[in-house]
Design a protein around this motif. Structure first.
Motif: not given
Length: 298
Positions: A78-93
């Motif tokens: 769940a943590g990895v999926v949430a981080m990838l979704l935020l990166l795809v939407t344009g959020m910073s690292l």
């Protein structure tokens, strides 16, 4: 004179009848001491259980049939999926890592707590009816073990599952006290604690079990009635808290759809990302404070 002698004999006989029997006094003292020792043992065991609440115990309380390792794997996914979704939407690292951390450690445990509370609520709703089954069975001459088997076969969930475990444990030699301790470990509710105390005292000191459980059933129904009354009286405060908590996200969405350029700075710059993180933290603190204010314990 003879009349005075007769008066003296009658007086001595009356005093003998009014004086308590020594054996009765000893029995009442022994029974009182047994009740006190039983309560002390139960309190000590419950304190030890509260100190050591493992993840496996929380999973059992939620009614899930999974291993702790599976829970940890699901949290990491769940943590990895949430981080990838935020990166795809344009959020910073930084924001993506914080979001993944929150999704891995916060969301699964919140969901587990939600399942535990829902299961405990369903158990409380049905537990008084199960006690009535024992009361009627004892009054009709059935032993307590047969009444427990009836509950394990015909009660609604999750009471049926818990009492099935109790009945199966008794078949392999587990005592009733130990089985009730396991139920209280999975269902740490005041109702289960009352039930455990009543049966433990009745087994060690004797007494009218039907009357004691009947009073317990009445107390549980009165507690349920009081709980519903408190919930009805606190609905206004809960509605106000919900409106106040939903205003900031609603205003953000309205501004984003009406003036997207005005809100884009928060998502494209580092300072804007930090502002979002700080706002979410303060918003979470405010929601928790309001929840604490409207959550009545009784």
């Amino acid at each position: 004179s003879k009349s005075q002698q007769r008066v003296a004999r009658v007086t001595r006989a009356g005093k003998a009848r009014l004086a308590p029997n020594e054996s009765e006094v000893d029995n009442s003292d022994k029974r009182r001491k047994q009740v006190q020792d039983t309560l002390k043992d139960l309190e000590q065991k419950q304190k030890e259980q509260k100190k050591r609440i493992s993840l496996r115990t929380r999973i059992e309380r939620a009614g899930l049939d999974i291993e702790p390792r599976t829970f940890y794997i699901g949290s990491a996914v769940a943590g990895v999926v949430a981080m990838l979704l935020l990166l795809v939407t344009g959020m910073s690292l930084l924001v993506s890592v914080l979001g993944g951390f929150a999704a891995a450690f916060g969301v699964p445990r919140w969901f587990l707590s939600f399942l535990v509370k829902r299961r405990q609520k369903a158990f409380t709703e049905e537990f008084a009816n199960s006690i009535d089954v024992i009361v009627r069975g004892v009054k009709s001459g059935l032993p307590v073990n047969d009444c427990l088997r009836i509950i394990a076969a015909e009660a609604a969930e999750p009471v049926r599952t818990e009492f099935q475990g109790l009945v199966e444990a008794q078949r392999v030699g587990v005592t009733l006290d130990q089985g009730l301790e396991k139920i209280y470990e999975r269902m740490p509710l005041p109702e289960v604690n009352f039930f455990q105390i009543v049966l433990a005292i009745q087994q060690k000191t004797g007494g009218n079990l039907a009357e004691a459980l009947g009073n317990l059933s009445k107390v549980l129904r009165e507690r349920k009635k009081m709980r519903n009354k408190i919930q009805a009286m606190s609905q206004e405060a809960k509605a106000s808290a919900g409106i106040i908590g939903s205003l900031p996200p609603a205003v953000v969405l309205l501004i984003y759809f009406t003036s997207p350029d005005y809100m884009t700075v928060l998502f494209t710059t580092t300072a804007g990302n930090m502002i979002i993180v700080a706002s979410l933290i303060w918003m979470g603190i405010g929601v928790l404070v309001m929840k604490k204010m409207i959550d009545f314990k009784f």
